[in-house]
Design a protein around this motif. Structure first.
Motif, PDB file in Angstrom:
ATOM      1  N   ILE A   1       0.856  -1.184   0.000  1.00 58.29           N
ATOM      2  CA  ILE A   1       0.000   0.000   0.000  1.00 58.29           C
ATOM      3  C   ILE A   1       0.898   1.242   0.000  1.00 58.29           C
ATOM      4  O   ILE A   1       1.928   1.275   0.657  1.00 58.29           O
ATOM      5  CB  ILE A   1      -0.965  -0.033   1.211  1.00 58.29           C
ATOM      6  CG1 ILE A   1      -2.050   1.011   1.072  1.00 58.29           C
ATOM      7  CG2 ILE A   1      -0.212   0.066   2.518  1.00 58.29           C
ATOM      8  CD1 ILE A   1      -3.203   0.833   2.051  1.00 58.29           C
ATOM      9  N   ARG A   2       0.505   2.239  -0.769  1.00 55.74           N
ATOM     10  CA  ARG A   2       1.275   3.486  -0.869  1.00 55.74           C
ATOM     11  C   ARG A   2       0.776   4.497   0.158  1.00 55.74           C
ATOM     12  O   ARG A   2      -0.336   4.367   0.672  1.00 55.74           O
ATOM     13  CB  ARG A   2       1.169   4.047  -2.294  1.00 55.74           C
ATOM     14  CG  ARG A   2       1.820   3.138  -3.299  1.00 55.74           C
ATOM     15  CD  ARG A   2       1.729   3.707  -4.697  1.00 55.74           C
ATOM     16  NE  ARG A   2       2.184   2.714  -5.662  1.00 55.74           N
ATOM     17  CZ  ARG A   2       1.790   2.660  -6.917  1.00 55.74           C
ATOM     18  NH1 ARG A   2       0.942   3.556  -7.384  1.00 55.74           N
ATOM     19  NH2 ARG A   2       2.253   1.726  -7.719  1.00 55.74           N
ATOM     20  N   PRO A   3       1.565   5.533   0.423  1.00 53.25           N
ATOM     21  CA  PRO A   3       1.225   6.472   1.499  1.00 53.25           C
ATOM     22  C   PRO A   3      -0.178   7.083   1.432  1.00 53.25           C
ATOM     23  O   PRO A   3      -0.825   7.224   2.456  1.00 53.25           O
ATOM     24  CB  PRO A   3       2.298   7.567   1.356  1.00 53.25           C
ATOM     25  CG  PRO A   3       3.458   6.872   0.741  1.00 53.25           C
ATOM     26  CD  PRO A   3       2.866   5.825  -0.175  1.00 53.25           C
ATOM     27  N   LEU A   4      -0.677   7.443   0.267  1.00 53.80           N
ATOM     28  CA  LEU A   4      -1.982   8.107   0.175  1.00 53.80           C
ATOM     29  C   LEU A   4      -3.139   7.144  -0.098  1.00 53.80           C
ATOM     30  O   LEU A   4      -4.267   7.583  -0.302  1.00 53.80           O
ATOM     31  CB  LEU A   4      -1.944   9.192  -0.898  1.00 53.80           C
ATOM     32  CG  LEU A   4      -0.936  10.324  -0.670  1.00 53.80           C
ATOM     33  CD1 LEU A   4      -0.948  11.301  -1.837  1.00 53.80           C
ATOM     34  CD2 LEU A   4      -1.204  11.047   0.642  1.00 53.80           C
ATOM     35  N   GLU A   5      -2.882   5.849  -0.087  1.00 59.55           N
ATOM     36  CA  GLU A   5      -3.920   4.859  -0.382  1.00 59.55           C
ATOM     37  C   GLU A   5      -4.542   4.313   0.897  1.00 59.55           C
ATOM     38  O   GLU A   5      -3.904   4.297   1.954  1.00 59.55           O
ATOM     39  CB  GLU A   5      -3.329   3.691  -1.187  1.00 59.55           C
ATOM     40  CG  GLU A   5      -2.910   4.076  -2.577  1.00 59.55           C
ATOM     41  CD  GLU A   5      -2.283   2.933  -3.339  1.00 59.55           C
ATOM     42  OE1 GLU A   5      -2.481   2.879  -4.566  1.00 59.55           O
ATOM     43  OE2 GLU A   5      -1.593   2.084  -2.724  1.00 59.55           O
ATOM     44  N   ARG A   6      -5.801   3.851   0.742  1.00 58.24           N
ATOM     45  CA  ARG A   6      -6.507   3.201   1.848  1.00 58.24           C
ATOM     46  C   ARG A   6      -7.163   1.922   1.333  1.00 58.24           C
ATOM     47  O   ARG A   6      -7.715   1.904   0.225  1.00 58.24           O
ATOM     48  CB  ARG A   6      -7.554   4.139   2.430  1.00 58.24           C
ATOM     49  CG  ARG A   6      -6.930   5.266   3.262  1.00 58.24           C
ATOM     50  CD  ARG A   6      -7.968   6.108   3.969  1.00 58.24           C
ATOM     51  NE  ARG A   6      -8.759   6.975   3.110  1.00 58.24           N
ATOM     52  CZ  ARG A   6      -8.304   8.081   2.514  1.00 58.24           C
ATOM     53  NH1 ARG A   6      -7.067   8.433   2.643  1.00 58.24           N
ATOM     54  NH2 ARG A   6      -9.107   8.814   1.777  1.00 58.24           N
ATOM     55  N   ASN A   7      -7.097   0.893   2.163  1.00 59.32           N
ATOM     56  CA  ASN A   7      -7.713  -0.383   1.815  1.00 59.32           C
ATOM     57  C   ASN A   7      -9.218  -0.194   1.613  1.00 59.32           C
ATOM     58  O   ASN A   7      -9.881   0.453   2.405  1.00 59.32           O
ATOM     59  CB  ASN A   7      -7.447  -1.405   2.924  1.00 59.32           C
ATOM     60  CG  ASN A   7      -7.844  -2.794   2.513  1.00 59.32           C
ATOM     61  OD1 ASN A   7      -7.744  -3.172   1.351  1.00 59.32           O
ATOM     62  ND2 ASN A   7      -8.308  -3.580   3.465  1.00 59.32           N
ATOM     63  N   GLY A   8      -9.734  -0.763   0.524  1.00 57.10           N
ATOM     64  CA  GLY A   8     -11.151  -0.662   0.223  1.00 57.10           C
ATOM     65  C   GLY A   8     -11.540   0.606  -0.507  1.00 57.10           C
ATOM     66  O   GLY A   8     -12.660   0.743  -0.970  1.00 57.10           O
ATOM     67  N   GLU A   9     -10.609   1.545  -0.602  1.00 51.21           N
ATOM     68  CA  GLU A   9     -10.876   2.786  -1.325  1.00 51.21           C
ATOM     69  C   GLU A   9     -10.086   2.838  -2.637  1.00 51.21           C
ATOM     70  O   GLU A   9     -10.498   3.483  -3.585  1.00 51.21           O
ATOM     71  CB  GLU A   9     -10.498   3.982  -0.463  1.00 51.21           C
ATOM     72  CG  GLU A   9     -10.918   5.304  -1.047  1.00 51.21           C
ATOM     73  CD  GLU A   9     -10.608   6.452  -0.115  1.00 51.21           C
ATOM     74  OE1 GLU A   9     -10.137   7.476  -0.608  1.00 51.21           O
ATOM     75  OE2 GLU A   9     -10.839   6.313   1.104  1.00 51.21           O
ATOM     76  N   HIS A  10      -8.960   2.150  -2.657  1.00 49.90           N
ATOM     77  CA  HIS A  10      -8.127   2.095  -3.849  1.00 49.90           C
ATOM     78  C   HIS A  10      -8.044   0.665  -4.389  1.00 49.90           C
ATOM     79  O   HIS A  10      -8.141   0.447  -5.580  1.00 49.90           O
ATOM     80  CB  HIS A  10      -6.729   2.630  -3.555  1.00 49.90           C
ATOM     81  CG  HIS A  10      -6.750   4.074  -3.200  1.00 49.90           C
ATOM     82  ND1 HIS A  10      -6.886   4.524  -1.911  1.00 49.90           N
ATOM     83  CD2 HIS A  10      -6.690   5.175  -3.975  1.00 49.90           C
ATOM     84  CE1 HIS A  10      -6.899   5.843  -1.906  1.00 49.90           C
ATOM     85  NE2 HIS A  10      -6.780   6.273  -3.155  1.00 49.90           N
ATOM     86  N   TYR A  11      -7.839  -0.254  -3.521  1.00 51.04           N
ATOM     87  CA  TYR A  11      -7.783  -1.692  -3.813  1.00 51.04           C
ATOM     88  C   TYR A  11      -8.250  -2.421  -2.565  1.00 51.04           C
ATOM     89  O   TYR A  11      -8.371  -1.830  -1.490  1.00 51.04           O
ATOM     90  CB  TYR A  11      -6.337  -2.154  -4.085  1.00 51.04           C
ATOM     91  CG  TYR A  11      -5.723  -1.692  -5.375  1.00 51.04           C
ATOM     92  CD1 TYR A  11      -5.925  -2.401  -6.551  1.00 51.04           C
ATOM     93  CD2 TYR A  11      -4.919  -0.561  -5.420  1.00 51.04           C
ATOM     94  CE1 TYR A  11      -5.344  -1.996  -7.740  1.00 51.04           C
ATOM     95  CE2 TYR A  11      -4.338  -0.142  -6.602  1.00 51.04           C
ATOM     96  CZ  TYR A  11      -4.548  -0.857  -7.756  1.00 51.04           C
ATOM     97  OH  TYR A  11      -3.979  -0.459  -8.929  1.00 51.04           O
ATOM     98  N   HIS A  12      -8.434  -3.734  -2.716  1.00 53.84           N
ATOM     99  CA  HIS A  12      -8.526  -4.618  -1.562  1.00 53.84           C
ATOM    100  C   HIS A  12      -7.110  -5.158  -1.395  1.00 53.84           C
ATOM    101  O   HIS A  12      -6.674  -5.991  -2.188  1.00 53.84           O
ATOM    102  CB  HIS A  12      -9.501  -5.776  -1.808  1.00 53.84           C
ATOM    103  CG  HIS A  12     -10.919  -5.329  -2.028  1.00 53.84           C
ATOM    104  ND1 HIS A  12     -11.686  -4.772  -1.043  1.00 53.84           N
ATOM    105  CD2 HIS A  12     -11.695  -5.372  -3.142  1.00 53.84           C
ATOM    106  CE1 HIS A  12     -12.882  -4.488  -1.531  1.00 53.84           C
ATOM    107  NE2 HIS A  12     -12.913  -4.839  -2.804  1.00 53.84           N
ATOM    108  N   PHE A  13      -6.381  -4.661  -0.410  1.00 57.62           N
ATOM    109  CA  PHE A  13      -5.005  -5.090  -0.191  1.00 57.62           C
ATOM    110  C   PHE A  13      -5.023  -6.377   0.627  1.00 57.62           C
ATOM    111  O   PHE A  13      -5.593  -6.409   1.727  1.00 57.62           O
ATOM    112  CB  PHE A  13      -4.212  -3.999   0.535  1.00 57.62           C
ATOM    113  CG  PHE A  13      -3.974  -2.791  -0.318  1.00 57.62           C
ATOM    114  CD1 PHE A  13      -2.902  -2.747  -1.197  1.00 57.62           C
ATOM    115  CD2 PHE A  13      -4.820  -1.692  -0.245  1.00 57.62           C
ATOM    116  CE1 PHE A  13      -2.670  -1.631  -1.992  1.00 57.62           C
ATOM    117  CE2 PHE A  13      -4.599  -0.567  -1.040  1.00 57.62           C
ATOM    118  CZ  PHE A  13      -3.520  -0.539  -1.905  1.00 57.62           C
ATOM    119  N   ILE A  14      -4.418  -7.434   0.076  1.00 61.76           N
ATOM    120  CA  ILE A  14      -4.389  -8.727   0.755  1.00 61.76           C
ATOM    121  C   ILE A  14      -2.973  -9.310   0.674  1.00 61.76           C
ATOM    122  O   ILE A  14      -2.159  -8.864  -0.127  1.00 61.76           O
ATOM    123  CB  ILE A  14      -5.424  -9.722   0.163  1.00 61.76           C
ATOM    124  CG1 ILE A  14      -5.158  -9.974  -1.334  1.00 61.76           C
ATOM    125  CG2 ILE A  14      -6.847  -9.205   0.390  1.00 61.76           C
ATOM    126  CD1 ILE A  14      -6.084 -11.020  -1.964  1.00 61.76           C
TER     127      ILE A  14
END
Length: 179
Positions: free
Chosen positions: A37-50
């Motif tokens: 995840i990058r500094p300005l990203e949020r899980n569920g708002e940009h991707y589902h990070f898994i």
């Protein structure tokens, strides 16, 4: 209909897709990814990070409609997310690379409306610098530019994303008689 947003990395594909989704009132199907995840990203708002393990488990259970492995990690569109959104709204927006475009076209035929978005290399550099993206990722995007832009001729609509608001309005005009 599946509105397939594709194009060059760093061209604003995801931002355009989210704005289009909001403007048209149809869902944007968020991809799953294993990349950091990058500094300005949020899980569920940009991707589902898994995690890699979670991605592999989903892959083994055949839960993905389409997947791709890139330098930064794995990416995939959940088949359940896609089909659920289509059942509820009859149209969805997705963002994929060239391989994903082919998968959607194969499955959905003419109901997959392909929109290719691009910007210049200088625009990519400026956007990524503004977002604080590490230089390695920026160089990767710029290095892949020529390879990615070749696929523009495979889309029904080609658009340079100079101004995001104008881009969304032009796409809505293109889609007006197609949805």
């Amino acid at each position: 209909k599946v509105i397939v947003i594709t194009g060059t990395s760093g061209s604003g594909r995801k931002s355009t897709a989210k704005q289009l989704s909001l403007s048209l009132g149809i869902p944007y199907v968020f991809p799953y990814t294993t990349r950091a995840i990058r500094p300005l990203e949020r899980n569920g708002e940009h991707y589902h990070f898994i995690s890699d393990a979670e991605f592999q488990a989903m892959l083994e259970r055949n839960e993905f409609f389409q997947t791709v492995h890139l330098e930064r990690g794995n990416y995939g569109i959940s088949e359940l997310d896609l089909l659920t959104a289509l059942e509820a709204h009859k149209a969805v927006v997705v963002v994929v690379n060239h391989e994903g475009v082919q998968a959607f076209r194969k499955k959905f035929g003419d109901a997959a409306l392909r929109i290719f978005i691009y910007v210049t290399k200088d625009d990519i550099r400026l956007r990524l610098e503004r977002e604080g993206v590490p230089s390695g990722i920026m160089e990767e995007y710029l290095g892949n530019y020529t390879e990615q832009v070749i696929f523009k001729k495979e889309s029904e609509y080609l658009l340079q994303n100079i101004d995001p608001i104008t881009t969304v309005e032009k796409i809505k005009g293109f889609l007006q008689d197609k949805l």
